[in-house]
Scaffold this motif. Structure first.
Motif, PDB file in Angstrom:
ATOM      1  N   THR A 222       0.838  -1.208   0.000  1.00 58.05           N
ATOM      2  CA  THR A 222       0.000   0.000   0.000  1.00 58.05           C
ATOM      3  C   THR A 222       0.871   1.256   0.000  1.00 58.05           C
ATOM      4  O   THR A 222       0.552   2.248  -0.655  1.00 58.05           O
ATOM      5  N   HIS A 223       1.986   1.178   0.715  1.00 56.78           N
ATOM      6  CA  HIS A 223       2.917   2.310   0.727  1.00 56.78           C
ATOM      7  C   HIS A 223       3.391   2.600  -0.703  1.00 56.78           C
ATOM      8  O   HIS A 223       3.461   3.752  -1.127  1.00 56.78           O
ATOM      9  N   VAL A 225       1.802   1.775  -3.473  1.00 58.31           N
ATOM     10  CA  VAL A 225       0.644   2.279  -4.233  1.00 58.31           C
ATOM     11  C   VAL A 225       0.540   3.795  -4.028  1.00 58.31           C
ATOM     12  O   VAL A 225       0.421   4.565  -4.994  1.00 58.31           O
ATOM     13  N   ASN A 226       0.623   4.239  -2.773  1.00 62.53           N
ATOM     14  CA  ASN A 226       0.491   5.666  -2.471  1.00 62.53           C
ATOM     15  C   ASN A 226       1.652   6.475  -3.050  1.00 62.53           C
ATOM     16  O   ASN A 226       1.467   7.573  -3.559  1.00 62.53           O
ATOM     17  N   LEU A 227       2.842   5.906  -2.959  1.00 61.29           N
ATOM     18  CA  LEU A 227       4.037   6.567  -3.491  1.00 61.29           C
ATOM     19  C   LEU A 227       3.889   6.789  -5.001  1.00 61.29           C
ATOM     20  O   LEU A 227       4.097   7.893  -5.515  1.00 61.29           O
ATOM     21  N   HIS A 229       1.217   6.862  -6.707  1.00 64.99           N
ATOM     22  CA  HIS A 229       0.104   7.780  -6.916  1.00 64.99           C
ATOM     23  C   HIS A 229       0.580   9.239  -6.872  1.00 64.99           C
ATOM     24  O   HIS A 229       0.102  10.079  -7.629  1.00 64.99           O
ATOM     25  N   ARG A 230       1.548   9.508  -5.984  1.00 66.29           N
ATOM     26  CA  ARG A 230       2.009  10.890  -5.775  1.00 66.29           C
ATOM     27  C   ARG A 230       2.987  11.369  -6.861  1.00 66.29           C
ATOM     28  O   ARG A 230       3.164  12.558  -7.047  1.00 66.29           O
TER      29      ARG A 230
END
Ligand code: KG4
Ligand code: ZN
Length: 342
Positions: A222-223, A225-227, A229-230
């Motif tokens: 998930t980390h 995925v978020n990275l 995304h940014r």
């Protein structure tokens, strides 16, 4: 003693002949990766049908390549689980038919446990000295499992840690998919990571705050995925390499930290075994060699993934250790077979 091993639990069909436990006479593995790659994961129904097409052919080829026939085989070992049930049924039914037809004993083997024997194939350990290697701690790290076992003896498995969410190999596959790298993810991430800098992106250390001996991989995924995304798209080759390197370093780091913690809990441990598909990763091997001060067995690359040789090997030691005692034999977990009475 010659054992025929049959494996069909997931997306590899494999047959092997193994002599006296660890000497591989022949091992053939037919991978279905190309068939499943378009779906970016294994499709169970397709997997079972693919096994059915080739299992007899592959076994006949093993016999042919070794100049053997059924009269030379003393025991048939087959994966009885865990795995995809349709795939397991193909191997189990096939092995059962062979055993009945050729009047050979048949033994069911636990696939995850068998990976441990995959790391010992080709060594000069024998039935006479194998017990001297124990107790040991074995890490089976694959697409479906991240298990640490304590083995007081060769066929006694105490599960001391497992994952509370994703398996380690599964997280490699998911992160590779997210980065658009293809399937299976492990080897591609490893390749990208060799050219990346693991320090560019900071990764969270999962399970560090907990004293519990267990693994977790979904938070790390998930980390990522978020990275991703940014970061503005498209990601550059360099960014992909750096993310792959950072992810790999932490996912393998978690394994090594937990193996060290397990050794501290079990001070009688004499040896370590690293097994399963992720054991093919060279950075994993480097980290283990650097941080673990016990003799460590790694499988040859061809025995990291699923193969019939490890099934034959585990079948041999199980049969000689306890299955010849008919009362114990009946207690074996036949899983997909239903009971098989000889
Ligand atoms: O043991 P295995 O062949 O099948 C299962 O029983 O799951 O393991 C397959 C897993 C996949 O998730 C794959 O991505 C991973 O092992 N894998 C690797 C590497 N080679 C295969 N993971 C990290 N680095 C590798 N070099
Ligand atoms: Zn496996």
């Amino acid at each position: 003693m010659i054992v025929l091993g049959i494996e069909s639990s997931c997306d590899e069909t494999s047959s092997a002949l193994v002599k006296d436990g660890l000497e591989v006479m022949e091992s053939l593995v037919l991978s279905q990766i190309d068939t499943h790659a378009v779906f970016q994961g294994v499709v169970p129904e397709i997997a079972a049908r693919e096994h059915l097409k080739v299992i007899d052919q592959i076994t006949s080829q093993v016999l042919k390549n070794t100049g053997s026939d059924f009269a030379d085989i003393d025991l048939i070992a087959v994966t009885a689980g865990p795995g995809l049930v349709g795939s397991l049924l193909v191997g189990a039914s096939y092995a059962k038919g062979l055993a009945l037809g050729a009047q050979k004993p048949l033994i069911p083997v636990n696939h995850v446990h068998a990976h441990v024997f995959g790391a010992l194939l080709g060594t000069n350990i024998t039935l006479d000295n194998i017990e001297a290697q124990f107790p040991l701690i074995a890490a089976v790290v694959s697409g479906g499992h991240t298990n640490l076992y304590y083995l007081p003896s060769a066929t006694c498995f105490e599960l001391i840690a497992s994952t509370i969410d994703d398996a380690c190999g599964e997280s490699f596959d998911k992160v590779a998919r997210l980065l658009g790298l293809g399937y299976p993810g492990g080897p591609i991430i490893e390749k990208m990571a060799t050219e990346g800098d693991p320090k560019t992106y900071k990764m969270p250390q999962m399970m560090e705050q907990k004293s519990r001996l267990a693994f977790s991989y979904s938070g790390l995924k998930t980390h990522i995925v978020n990275l991703v995304h940014r970061i503005p798209k498209p990601l550059s080759k360099e960014q992909i390499r750096d993310i792959a390197a950072a992810f790999q370093e932490e996912s393998l780091g978690q394994l090594v930290r937990k193996i060290s913690a397990a050794i501290a809990l079990k001070p009688a441990t004499k040896n370590i075994i690293i097994a399963g598909g992720v054991a093919a990763n060279q950075r994993f091997r480097e980290l283990v060699r650097a941080d673990i001060n016990l003799p460590t067995f790694f499988p040859e690359l061809k025995y990291c993934g699923d193969n019939g040789a490890m099934i034959a090997s585990m079948g041999y030691f199980s049969y000689l250790n306890d299955a010849r005692d008919s009362s114990k034999y009946q207690e074996y977990d036949w899983d997909v077979f239903s009971n098989y009475g000889f």
